[in-house]
Design a protein around this motif. Structure first.
Motif, PDB file in Angstrom:
ATOM      1  N   ALA A 165      -9.281   1.667  -0.316  1.00 35.45           N
ATOM      2  CA  ALA A 165      -9.659   1.769   1.098  1.00 35.45           C
ATOM      3  C   ALA A 165      -8.868   0.696   1.837  1.00 35.45           C
ATOM      4  CB  ALA A 165     -11.161   1.555   1.283  1.00 35.45           C
ATOM      5  N   TYR A 166      -8.234   1.059   2.942  1.00 39.32           N
ATOM      6  CA  TYR A 166      -7.301   0.136   3.591  1.00 39.32           C
ATOM      7  C   TYR A 166      -7.704  -0.156   5.025  1.00 39.32           C
ATOM      8  CZ  TYR A 166      -3.067  -2.020   5.335  1.00 39.32           C
ATOM      9  OH  TYR A 166      -2.185  -2.899   5.890  1.00 39.32           O
ATOM     10  N   HIS A 167      -7.537  -1.441   5.399  1.00 38.62           N
ATOM     11  CA  HIS A 167      -7.642  -1.861   6.788  1.00 38.62           C
ATOM     12  C   HIS A 167      -6.493  -2.802   7.111  1.00 38.62           C
ATOM     13  CE1 HIS A 167      -8.891  -3.947  10.441  1.00 38.62           C
ATOM     14  NE2 HIS A 167      -9.639  -2.870  10.675  1.00 38.62           N
ATOM     15  N   GLY A 168      -5.958  -2.669   8.323  1.00 42.52           N
ATOM     16  CA  GLY A 168      -4.879  -3.549   8.766  1.00 42.52           C
ATOM     17  C   GLY A 168      -4.932  -3.725  10.264  1.00 42.52           C
ATOM     18  N   ASP A 169      -3.916  -4.362  10.806  1.00 39.40           N
ATOM     19  CA  ASP A 169      -3.813  -4.536  12.247  1.00 39.40           C
ATOM     20  C   ASP A 169      -3.466  -3.204  12.903  1.00 39.40           C
ATOM     21  OD1 ASP A 169      -4.295  -7.256  12.049  1.00 39.40           O
ATOM     22  OD2 ASP A 169      -2.166  -7.763  11.912  1.00 39.40           O
ATOM     23  N   PHE A 170      -4.101  -2.937  14.035  1.00 43.44           N
ATOM     24  CA  PHE A 170      -3.758  -1.752  14.818  1.00 43.44           C
ATOM     25  C   PHE A 170      -2.559  -2.097  15.698  1.00 43.44           C
ATOM     26  CE2 PHE A 170      -8.242  -0.619  13.962  1.00 43.44           C
ATOM     27  CZ  PHE A 170      -8.097   0.701  13.570  1.00 43.44           C
ATOM     28  N   ASP A 171      -1.401  -2.173  15.101  1.00 43.99           N
ATOM     29  CA  ASP A 171      -0.134  -2.267  15.822  1.00 43.99           C
ATOM     30  C   ASP A 171       0.883  -1.472  15.016  1.00 43.99           C
ATOM     31  OD1 ASP A 171       0.670  -3.920  13.692  1.00 43.99           O
ATOM     32  OD2 ASP A 171       0.290  -5.754  14.814  1.00 43.99           O
ATOM     33  N   TRP A 172       2.085  -1.317  15.557  1.00 44.43           N
ATOM     34  CA  TRP A 172       3.031  -0.412  14.882  1.00 44.43           C
ATOM     35  C   TRP A 172       3.529  -0.994  13.571  1.00 44.43           C
ATOM     36  CZ3 TRP A 172       1.662   3.804  16.543  1.00 44.43           C
ATOM     37  CH2 TRP A 172       1.465   4.080  17.894  1.00 44.43           C
ATOM     38  N   VAL A 179       0.741  -0.171  11.184  1.00 41.77           N
ATOM     39  CA  VAL A 179       0.787   1.263  10.876  1.00 41.77           C
ATOM     40  C   VAL A 179       1.865   1.555   9.836  1.00 41.77           C
ATOM     41  CG1 VAL A 179       1.482   3.486  11.861  1.00 41.77           C
ATOM     42  CG2 VAL A 179      -0.247   2.092  13.015  1.00 41.77           C
ATOM     43  N   ALA A 180       3.033   0.913   9.985  1.00 41.59           N
ATOM     44  CA  ALA A 180       4.121   1.137   9.020  1.00 41.59           C
ATOM     45  C   ALA A 180       3.726   0.659   7.629  1.00 41.59           C
ATOM     46  CB  ALA A 180       5.377   0.418   9.498  1.00 41.59           C
ATOM     47  N   ILE A 181       3.028  -0.483   7.563  1.00 35.98           N
ATOM     48  CA  ILE A 181       2.562  -0.983   6.277  1.00 35.98           C
ATOM     49  C   ILE A 181       1.594   0.008   5.649  1.00 35.98           C
ATOM     50  CG2 ILE A 181       1.185  -2.795   5.171  1.00 35.98           C
ATOM     51  CD1 ILE A 181       2.301  -4.691   7.387  1.00 35.98           C
ATOM     52  N   ALA A 182       0.641   0.474   6.439  1.00 38.80           N
ATOM     53  CA  ALA A 182      -0.351   1.423   5.927  1.00 38.80           C
ATOM     54  C   ALA A 182       0.302   2.719   5.469  1.00 38.80           C
ATOM     55  CB  ALA A 182      -1.396   1.701   7.009  1.00 38.80           C
ATOM     56  N   ALA A 183       1.305   3.173   6.219  1.00 39.66           N
ATOM     57  CA  ALA A 183       1.981   4.414   5.847  1.00 39.66           C
ATOM     58  C   ALA A 183       2.668   4.288   4.494  1.00 39.66           C
ATOM     59  CB  ALA A 183       2.988   4.805   6.925  1.00 39.66           C
ATOM     60  N   PRO A 235      -3.505  -1.803 -17.687  1.00 38.57           N
ATOM     61  CA  PRO A 235      -4.098  -1.518 -16.378  1.00 38.57           C
ATOM     62  C   PRO A 235      -5.407  -2.276 -16.177  1.00 38.57           C
ATOM     63  CG  PRO A 235      -3.367   0.505 -17.439  1.00 38.57           C
ATOM     64  CD  PRO A 235      -3.264  -0.572 -18.471  1.00 38.57           C
ATOM     65  N   PHE A 236      -5.671  -2.626 -14.931  1.00 34.00           N
ATOM     66  CA  PHE A 236      -6.934  -3.265 -14.577  1.00 34.00           C
ATOM     67  C   PHE A 236      -7.953  -2.180 -14.219  1.00 34.00           C
ATOM     68  CE2 PHE A 236      -4.042  -6.822 -13.246  1.00 34.00           C
ATOM     69  CZ  PHE A 236      -4.443  -7.714 -14.226  1.00 34.00           C
ATOM     70  N   ALA A 237      -9.100  -2.206 -14.868  1.00 34.38           N
ATOM     71  CA  ALA A 237     -10.132  -1.204 -14.605  1.00 34.38           C
ATOM     72  C   ALA A 237     -10.920  -1.594 -13.356  1.00 34.38           C
ATOM     73  CB  ALA A 237     -11.067  -1.090 -15.800  1.00 34.38           C
ATOM     74  N   ALA A 238     -11.009  -0.678 -12.406  1.00 34.07           N
ATOM     75  CA  ALA A 238     -11.777  -0.909 -11.189  1.00 34.07           C
ATOM     76  C   ALA A 238     -12.094   0.439 -10.564  1.00 34.07           C
ATOM     77  CB  ALA A 238     -10.998  -1.783 -10.215  1.00 34.07           C
ATOM     78  N   ASP A 239     -13.118   0.463  -9.732  1.00 36.35           N
ATOM     79  CA  ASP A 239     -13.462   1.693  -9.015  1.00 36.35           C
ATOM     80  C   ASP A 239     -12.811   1.654  -7.633  1.00 36.35           C
ATOM     81  OD1 ASP A 239     -14.984   2.706 -11.138  1.00 36.35           O
ATOM     82  OD2 ASP A 239     -16.703   1.478 -10.540  1.00 36.35           O
ATOM     83  N   LEU A 240     -13.570   1.289  -6.609  1.00 37.49           N
ATOM     84  CA  LEU A 240     -13.005   1.192  -5.269  1.00 37.49           C
ATOM     85  C   LEU A 240     -12.469  -0.216  -5.040  1.00 37.49           C
ATOM     86  CD1 LEU A 240     -12.538   2.337  -2.414  1.00 37.49           C
ATOM     87  CD2 LEU A 240     -14.820   1.470  -1.813  1.00 37.49           C
ATOM     88  N   VAL A 241     -11.215  -0.297  -4.609  1.00 34.11           N
ATOM     89  CA  VAL A 241     -10.588  -1.572  -4.261  1.00 34.11           C
ATOM     90  C   VAL A 241     -10.241  -1.526  -2.779  1.00 34.11           C
ATOM     91  CG1 VAL A 241      -8.636  -3.118  -4.643  1.00 34.11           C
ATOM     92  CG2 VAL A 241      -9.649  -1.879  -6.568  1.00 34.11           C
ATOM     93  N   ARG A 242     -10.758  -2.491  -2.045  1.00 33.62           N
ATOM     94  CA  ARG A 242     -10.436  -2.561  -0.619  1.00 33.62           C
ATOM     95  C   ARG A 242      -9.168  -3.413  -0.447  1.00 33.62           C
ATOM     96  NH1 ARG A 242     -14.555  -0.529   2.614  1.00 33.62           N
ATOM     97  NH2 ARG A 242     -16.569  -0.285   1.538  1.00 33.62           N
ATOM     98  N   VAL A 243      -8.319  -2.984   0.471  1.00 27.62           N
ATOM     99  CA  VAL A 243      -7.049  -3.666   0.725  1.00 27.62           C
ATOM    100  C   VAL A 243      -7.004  -4.045   2.199  1.00 27.62           C
ATOM    101  CG1 VAL A 243      -4.532  -3.535   0.581  1.00 27.62           C
ATOM    102  CG2 VAL A 243      -5.949  -2.272  -1.068  1.00 27.62           C
ATOM    103  N   CYS A 244      -6.693  -5.300   2.479  1.00 28.21           N
ATOM    104  CA  CYS A 244      -6.566  -5.768   3.859  1.00 28.21           C
ATOM    105  C   CYS A 244      -5.148  -6.275   4.094  1.00 28.21           C
ATOM    106  CB  CYS A 244      -7.589  -6.863   4.165  1.00 28.21           C
ATOM    107  SG  CYS A 244      -7.401  -8.358   3.144  1.00 28.21           S
ATOM    108  N   GLU A 245      -4.841  -6.519   5.353  1.00 30.60           N
ATOM    109  CA  GLU A 245      -3.483  -6.967   5.685  1.00 30.60           C
ATOM    110  C   GLU A 245      -3.375  -8.481   5.741  1.00 30.60           C
ATOM    111  OE1 GLU A 245      -0.180  -6.551   9.303  1.00 30.60           O
ATOM    112  OE2 GLU A 245      -1.840  -5.135   9.186  1.00 30.60           O
ATOM    113  N   ASN A 246      -4.440  -9.165   6.173  1.00 35.66           N
ATOM    114  CA  ASN A 246      -4.337 -10.581   6.493  1.00 35.66           C
ATOM    115  C   ASN A 246      -5.220 -11.453   5.593  1.00 35.66           C
ATOM    116  OD1 ASN A 246      -2.630 -10.464   9.047  1.00 35.66           O
ATOM    117  ND2 ASN A 246      -4.255  -8.999   9.510  1.00 35.66           N
ATOM    118  N   PRO A 247      -4.719 -12.638   5.183  1.00 37.99           N
ATOM    119  CA  PRO A 247      -5.490 -13.526   4.300  1.00 37.99           C
ATOM    120  C   PRO A 247      -6.819 -13.985   4.885  1.00 37.99           C
ATOM    121  CG  PRO A 247      -3.172 -14.183   4.375  1.00 37.99           C
ATOM    122  CD  PRO A 247      -3.356 -13.143   5.430  1.00 37.99           C
TER     123      PRO A 247
END
Length: 410
Positions: free
Chosen positions: A330-337, A340-344, A275-287
């Motif tokens: 912590a996740y951020h993505g596009d506000f479209d459906w 939303v499906a990806i985040a879900a 496993p990779f040791a880390a505390d908070l990892v932020r996740v985004c949708e777009n490069p």
């Protein structure tokens, strides 16, 4: 010899009355009564004389020729030519009449039976409703299978495949083997592969027909967690701590020190078991978020992973390794459906806290883009789905890029 059959052929079986007999047959095939008038535009003199001989009177004047089906029926009955009238004459002269309505009903029932298993699955998967309607409107299954009999096993296999999707980290050949008993059932060019790929695009929020080419096919499967091979499934990251003990860990460590993004393959991540040791990892949708963070923050950027749309098998493997090491997300993505499906999917598997990805953040951004598609639930913030449906605006990550970079800097 002048028997009933010969008299019937003389009155109604010739070339000049064939149009009348054909009209009567079509009506019988359609289940319609032999009543009313039929008209032949631009009738020839021979056709007019044949009708006059049949009815025993003049058939009117003008270019067109109109005939009462009731009159023909009466003449045939009264003259003893056909006791059953015109319906009997049609059968005696042309053979049994098809029951088109019955054939259509039987064909419809056969196709409904062929689709039964798939439709039962789609009934519980609202994200596939539009795709199912598209299958019907395009006739794709009928073109690929030909008949309902051939379509039934094809659609049964398709339902078995869809029951497994999304399925992060699954090789395409294994998916085919476990659902169809044939590791090559989803090879490019096969009818099942064509249908399954269109469904994968639907689940990934992509156009059902999609683009051709190996890259587009690979991306569509990756969107539902299925990879064609260990090297084509990739994940982009920045600032992950890594380690000094393993090859992949050293790559991450070096990239972090240089402040450069790192691309990992599924092959590398599968061979990395620690496993990779880390505390908070932020996740985004777009490069674009990773690129901007690398440009502005470099080596000071905290751990950031890009899903690249729906996470690939490599992305899921990396996130699982981080979760096993104690990371929270912590996740951020596009506000479209689609976003939303990806985040879900991510929320269901790993959980996360929203990173400017809640109702308040959505309402705070102005965007000219219209929101389209079918609403999806937002379990991390149930009010968000209702707010998006009511407002009808799509907000892409690029519009809040400055705020996301500021969060990473802070």
């Amino acid at each position: 010899m002048n028997g009933p059959d010969e008299r019937l052929r003389r009155l109604l079986g010739g070339d000049d009355t064939a149009w009348l007999l054909g009209r009567a047959r079509r009506r019988m095939e359609q289940g319609r009564p032999l009543t009313g008038t039929v008209t032949l535009p631009a009738a020839t003199p021979a056709q007019r004389r044949a009708i006059e001989a049949l009815l025993g009177r003049r058939a009117g004047a003008g270019a067109s020729l109109s005939v009462s089906l009731e009159d023909v029926d009466q003449v045939l009955r009264a003259g003893g030519v056909a006791e059953g009238g015109l319906p009997e004459a049609v059968v005696r002269l042309g053979g049994p009449v098809r029951d088109l309505a019955g054939e259509t009903a039987a064909l419809t029932a056969a196709w409904n039976d062929a689709f039964a298993r798939l439709d039962a699955l789609v009934a519980g998967r609202p994200e596939l409703t539009g795709w199912r309607a598209w299958l019907e409107s395009t006739g794709l299954v009928r073109r690929l299978a030909g008949t309902a009999t051939e379509a039934r096993p094809l659609l049964g296999a398709l339902a078995a495949i869809l029951a497994r999707l999304p399925s992060p980290g699954l090789p395409l050949g294994r998916l085919a083997a476990e659902t169809c008993g044939d590791a090559h059932a989803l090879d490019e060019g096969r009818p099942l592969a064509t249908l399954a790929l269109s469904a994968a695009r639907a689940l990934g929020g992509q156009p059902y027909a999609g683009e051709g080419g190996a890259d587009a096919r690979r991306a569509a499967w990756a969107a539902v967690g299925v990879h064609l091979d260990d090297l084509s499934s990739l994940v982009l990251c920045l600032g992950l701590p890594g380690d000094e003990r393993t090859p992949t860990g050293r790559m991450l460590h070096a990239a972090r020190a240089a402040g450069e993004p790192c691309v990992l393959t599924l092959r590398q991540l599968r061979r990395h078991e620690t496993p990779f040791a880390a505390d908070l990892v932020r996740v985004c949708e777009n490069p674009v978020v990773v690129a901007a963070a690398a440009d502005e923050l470099g080596a000071s950027c905290p751990p950031l992973v890009c899903g690249g749309g729906r996470p690939s098998a490599a992305a899921w493997r990396l996130l699982d390794l981080l979760a096993a090491g104690g990371a929270t997300f912590a996740y951020h993505g596009d506000f479209d459906w689609g976003g939303v499906a990806i985040a879900a999917a991510l929320h269901e598997r790993l959980g996360f806290r929203p990173w400017r990805f809640d109702t308040a953040a959505y309402q705070a951004v102005s965007s000219p883009a219209r929101l389209t598609g079918r609403p999806s639930p937002t379990p991390w913030d149930p009010d968000l789905s209702a707010a998006m449906a009511a407002r009808g605006v799509r907000v892409e990550e690029e519009l809040v890029l400055a705020e996301l970079i500021a969060d990473l800097a802070g």
